[in-house]
Design an enzyme around this catalytic site. Structure first.
Site, PDB file in Angstrom:
ATOM      1  N   ILE A 131       4.249  -5.950  18.011  1.00 35.26           N
ATOM      2  CA  ILE A 131       5.357  -5.681  17.085  1.00 35.26           C
ATOM      3  C   ILE A 131       4.969  -4.517  16.195  1.00 35.26           C
ATOM      4  CG2 ILE A 131       4.599  -7.530  15.489  1.00 35.26           C
ATOM      5  CD1 ILE A 131       7.757  -7.829  14.953  1.00 35.26           C
ATOM      6  N   THR A 134       4.777  -1.291  10.806  1.00 32.82           N
ATOM      7  CA  THR A 134       4.110  -0.381   9.866  1.00 32.82           C
ATOM      8  C   THR A 134       4.134   1.071  10.340  1.00 32.82           C
ATOM      9  OG1 THR A 134       2.646  -2.236   9.371  1.00 32.82           O
ATOM     10  CG2 THR A 134       1.956  -0.076   8.569  1.00 32.82           C
ATOM     11  N   GLU A 257       4.825 -16.205  10.487  1.00 34.15           N
ATOM     12  CA  GLU A 257       3.713 -15.269  10.663  1.00 34.15           C
ATOM     13  C   GLU A 257       2.640 -15.528   9.598  1.00 34.15           C
ATOM     14  OE1 GLU A 257       5.035 -11.212  10.764  1.00 34.15           O
ATOM     15  OE2 GLU A 257       3.020 -10.422  10.466  1.00 34.15           O
ATOM     16  N   GLY A 355     -30.859 -11.947   5.468  1.00 35.12           N
ATOM     17  CA  GLY A 355     -30.638 -10.715   6.233  1.00 35.12           C
ATOM     18  C   GLY A 355     -30.003 -10.963   7.590  1.00 35.12           C
ATOM     19  N   GLY A 378       0.224  -8.898   7.504  1.00 39.37           N
ATOM     20  CA  GLY A 378       1.179 -10.003   7.332  1.00 39.37           C
ATOM     21  C   GLY A 378       1.828  -9.998   5.957  1.00 39.37           C
ATOM     22  N   GLY A 379       1.737  -8.845   5.268  1.00 44.33           N
ATOM     23  CA  GLY A 379       2.120  -8.762   3.855  1.00 44.33           C
ATOM     24  C   GLY A 379       0.851  -8.902   3.038  1.00 44.33           C
ATOM     25  N   ASN A 381      -1.835  -9.560   0.024  1.00 44.34           N
ATOM     26  CA  ASN A 381      -1.834 -10.705  -0.901  1.00 44.34           C
ATOM     27  C   ASN A 381      -1.164 -10.357  -2.230  1.00 44.34           C
ATOM     28  OD1 ASN A 381      -2.974 -12.080   1.157  1.00 44.34           O
ATOM     29  ND2 ASN A 381      -4.862 -12.659   0.075  1.00 44.34           N
TER      30      ASN A 381
HETATM   31  C1  LIG Z   1      -6.257  -4.707  11.787  1.00 43.19           C
HETATM   32  C2  LIG Z   1      -4.812  -4.528  11.415  1.00 43.19           C
HETATM   33  C3  LIG Z   1      -3.824  -4.994  12.280  1.00 43.19           C
HETATM   34  C4  LIG Z   1      -2.475  -4.791  11.968  1.00 43.19           C
HETATM   35  N1  LIG Z   1      -1.520  -5.168  12.873  1.00 43.19           N
HETATM   36  C5  LIG Z   1      -0.234  -4.788  12.663  1.00 43.19           C
HETATM   37  C6  LIG Z   1       0.762  -4.987  13.676  1.00 43.19           C
HETATM   38  O1  LIG Z   1       0.493  -5.538  14.743  1.00 43.19           O
HETATM   39  N2  LIG Z   1       2.030  -4.549  13.425  1.00 43.19           N
HETATM   40  C7  LIG Z   1       2.362  -3.937  12.248  1.00 43.19           C
HETATM   41  O2  LIG Z   1       3.514  -3.574  12.098  1.00 43.19           O
HETATM   42  N3  LIG Z   1       1.450  -3.755  11.264  1.00 43.19           N
HETATM   43  C8  LIG Z   1       0.160  -4.148  11.452  1.00 43.19           C
HETATM   44  N4  LIG Z   1      -0.784  -3.932  10.474  1.00 43.19           N
HETATM   45  C9  LIG Z   1      -0.380  -3.249   9.248  1.00 43.19           C
HETATM   46  C10 LIG Z   1      -0.367  -4.129   8.009  1.00 43.19           C
HETATM   47  O3  LIG Z   1       0.653  -5.079   8.082  1.00 43.19           O
HETATM   48  C11 LIG Z   1      -0.250  -3.188   6.795  1.00 43.19           C
HETATM   49  O4  LIG Z   1      -1.473  -2.497   6.693  1.00 43.19           O
HETATM   50  C12 LIG Z   1       0.073  -3.938   5.507  1.00 43.19           C
HETATM   51  O5  LIG Z   1       1.383  -4.433   5.537  1.00 43.19           O
HETATM   52  C13 LIG Z   1      -0.087  -3.045   4.263  1.00 43.19           C
HETATM   53  O6  LIG Z   1       0.611  -1.838   4.391  1.00 43.19           O
HETATM   54  P1  LIG Z   1      -0.158  -0.447   4.065  1.00 43.19           P
HETATM   55  O7  LIG Z   1      -1.412  -0.451   4.883  1.00 43.19           O
HETATM   56  O8  LIG Z   1       0.803   0.651   4.290  1.00 43.19           O
HETATM   57  O9  LIG Z   1      -0.568  -0.550   2.567  1.00 43.19           O
HETATM   58  P2  LIG Z   1       0.337  -0.107   1.280  1.00 43.19           P
HETATM   59  O10 LIG Z   1       1.677  -0.723   1.391  1.00 43.19           O
HETATM   60  O11 LIG Z   1       0.233   1.369   1.132  1.00 43.19           O
HETATM   61  O12 LIG Z   1      -0.462  -0.808   0.096  1.00 43.19           O
HETATM   62  C14 LIG Z   1      -1.578  -0.210  -0.583  1.00 43.19           C
HETATM   63  C15 LIG Z   1      -1.945  -1.107  -1.762  1.00 43.19           C
HETATM   64  O13 LIG Z   1      -0.856  -1.154  -2.669  1.00 43.19           O
HETATM   65  C16 LIG Z   1      -0.498  -2.476  -2.928  1.00 43.19           C
HETATM   66  N5  LIG Z   1       0.928  -2.589  -3.140  1.00 43.19           N
HETATM   67  C17 LIG Z   1       1.948  -2.056  -2.411  1.00 43.19           C
HETATM   68  N6  LIG Z   1       3.127  -2.407  -2.896  1.00 43.19           N
HETATM   69  C18 LIG Z   1       2.883  -3.195  -3.981  1.00 43.19           C
HETATM   70  C19 LIG Z   1       3.684  -3.891  -4.923  1.00 43.19           C
HETATM   71  N7  LIG Z   1       5.022  -3.870  -4.848  1.00 43.19           N
HETATM   72  N8  LIG Z   1       3.078  -4.591  -5.895  1.00 43.19           N
HETATM   73  C20 LIG Z   1       1.726  -4.624  -5.992  1.00 43.19           C
HETATM   74  N9  LIG Z   1       0.912  -4.001  -5.129  1.00 43.19           N
HETATM   75  C21 LIG Z   1       1.479  -3.305  -4.136  1.00 43.19           C
HETATM   76  C22 LIG Z   1      -0.916  -3.251  -1.675  1.00 43.19           C
HETATM   77  O14 LIG Z   1      -1.072  -4.633  -1.929  1.00 43.19           O
HETATM   78  C23 LIG Z   1      -2.222  -2.564  -1.348  1.00 43.19           C
HETATM   79  O15 LIG Z   1      -3.236  -3.113  -2.119  1.00 43.19           O
HETATM   80  C24 LIG Z   1      -2.133  -4.166  10.751  1.00 43.19           C
HETATM   81  C25 LIG Z   1      -3.128  -3.742   9.869  1.00 43.19           C
HETATM   82  C26 LIG Z   1      -4.446  -3.893  10.194  1.00 43.19           C
HETATM   83  C27 LIG Z   1      -5.494  -3.363   9.245  1.00 43.19           C
END
Ligand SMILES: Cc1cc2nc3c(=O)[nH]c(=O)nc-3n(C[C@H](O)[C@H](O)[C@H](O)COP(=O)(O)OP(=O)(O)OC[C@H]3O[C@@H](n4cnc5c(N)ncnc54)[C@H](O)[C@@H]3O)c2cc1C
Length: 392
Positions: A131, A134, A257, A355, A378-379, A381
């Site tokens: 899916i 992102t 999810e 270690g 998954g969103g 924390n």
């Molecule tokens: C190993 C891995 C597997 C993944 N698999 C998938 C997948 O299969 N499909 C898919 O679609 N995505 C996938 N993802 C993506 C993942 O869901 C996103 O990385 C995640 O949703 C965060 O988005 P971002 O990386 O753009 O961070 P950003 O949205 O840029 O966030 C950066 C920081 O800002 C904070 N932040 C953002 N908005 C707010 C707010 N309103 N209030 C407070 N803090 C905020 C966040 O919590 C974070 O700390 C995967 C990621 C990884 C690392």
């Protein structure tokens, strides 16, 4: 047998047939996956055969409709497989995305024709699901995605880029979150892209996989960028058949999810405590077992208690979900709290290894690297807490 408890704790959702499936899963991960983890790490993906073997074992789409090849079970069956996977130490097979996310989208929103087209292959492991939500410029802020799908005759033409996509190398189908209308939530739709022509096996023109991303853990998972340059798919690939439903469909499925992530979190934390408990009874320092230091016993007392508390919270949420009553706020609570706990428990358990805990050949080290991302995908924390806070 759970070595952390004097009397065995049995999850209330573990009925006989769920326990049977858990047994099959335990054996599958032990024999078909764990012996190959280092190779999967090196090749940055599991074997295609691993997916097929999971299908033959009856582990894929365990909750899916039998008429489309599924196991006819419930989320409890999916949870049992996810639990056993995490307890085995496997961090490579993208089971939760395939069976716990992609298949349920098709089950929940697919037309009969869409289900008949894709679900049977997902149940056998011939068609792996991914899916793609992102994008490089939009993760948490999903409403801001830029990938577009414009209707041309009977086709949608998709353009844009996605990143961090799990199962990206193996994927036969990708549910792509696209903009079919204007700005905001109303303009979002989910469209299924087949990565190759089902009849000829030729790659879908305009669909391109980017590099495999170099992560700090989960090395055996094929996480990649995906690029869509005027990818043409039949309009019949629009999930549910109605444009503009995508955001609603995403919001509808996110609680499951998030619950699935929590299942993996609690299982991994419990496994960490079991590993540490066994290790400190073997290792000696200052002429005593590490287990005999008061700090060790206090640490194990704390983490084992926290894991038991997490398990009962998780079981409560699974029960709610089985009754169709898991709301988004409760799902956010269990996702953020159990993944925070997982990181904290695994860290404290690793410390007891000294270690050796930092060496990847020890399962506790893999657990440590794998845990960190649970607080992010998954969103994040923070987004979970924001959602809970807004409700309050
Ligand atoms: C190993 C891995 C597997 C993944 N698999 C998938 C997948 O299969 N499909 C898919 O679609 N995505 C996938 N993802 C993506 C993942 O869901 C996103 O990385 C995640 O949703 C965060 O988005 P971002 O990386 O753009 O961070 P950003 O949205 O840029 O966030 C950066 C920081 O800002 C904070 N932040 C953002 N908005 C707010 C707010 N309103 N209030 C407070 N803090 C905020 C966040 O919590 C974070 O700390 C995967 C990621 C990884 C690392």
């Amino acid at each position: 047998m759970n070595m952390l408890l004097p009397s065995p704790y049995v999850s209330p959702w573990l009925s006989d047939d769920v326990a049977d499936l858990a047994g099959v899963a335990r054996n599958f991960f032990k024999t078909e996956v764990v012996p190959h983890l280092e190779r999967f790490d090196e090749q940055r993906q599991v074997d295609a055969e691993t997916w097929l073997a999971a299908g033959r074992a009856g582990l894929l789409c365990a909750a899916g409709s039998p008429e489309f090849g599924g196991g006819g079970g419930t989320f409890a069956h999916e949870a049992a497989v996810m639990w056993e996977q995490a307890k085995s130490g496997d961090d490579s097979l993208g089971y939760a995305v395939h069976s716990g996310i992609v298949a349920p989208y098709l089950e929940a929103f697919g037309t009969t024709e869409q289900k008949a087209r894709w679900l049977p292959g997902m149940a056998t492991g011939e068609t792996v699901g991914a899916i793609a939500m992102t994008e490089p410029g939009a993760g948490s802020d999903l409403q801001n995605i830029r990938t577009t799908a414009r209707l041309e005759g009977d086709d949608y033409v998709i353009s844009g880029s996605k990143t961090f996509i799990s199962n990206a190398s193996h994927a036969g189908i990708v549910i792509v979150v696209c903009r079919t209308g204007g700005e905001g939530a109303q303009g979002i739709s989910l469209i299924v892209v087949e990565t190759k022509d089902p009849a000829t096996g030729e790659p879908t023109p305009g669909f391109e996989r980017g590099r495999v991303l170099d992560k700090i853990g989960l090395h055996g998972q094929d996480t990649r960028e995906l690029h869509f340059s005027d990818v043409r798919v039949p309009a019949a690939n629009l999930l549910g058949g109605e444009p503009g439903q995508g955001f609603y469909q995403l919001m509808n499925q996110l609680p499951q999810e998030r619950l699935a992530i929590a299942v993996g979190a609690v299982a991994a934390a419990e496994y960490a405590v079991e590993l540490a408990t066994a290790y400190v009874k073997e290792r000696e320092a200052f002429g005593r077992r590490v287990a005999d230091f008061q700090n060790t016993r206090f640490t194990l007392a704390e983490v084992s208690t926290e894991v038991l508390a997490a398990r009962t919270f998780l079981d409560h949420c699974i029960q709610l979900h089985l009754e169709g009553r898991l709301d988004p706020v409760t799902a956010s609570r269990v996702k953020y709290w159990t993944t925070d706990l997982q990181c904290s428990v695994v860290d404290r358990c690793l410390q007891l290894f000294g270690g050796y805990g930092y060496m990847r050949e020890y399962p506790i080290a893999r657990l440590y690297a794998a845990a960190r991302v649970q607080k992010i995908y998954g969103g994040t924390n923070e987004i979970m807490k924001d959602l809970i806070g807004r409700f309050l």
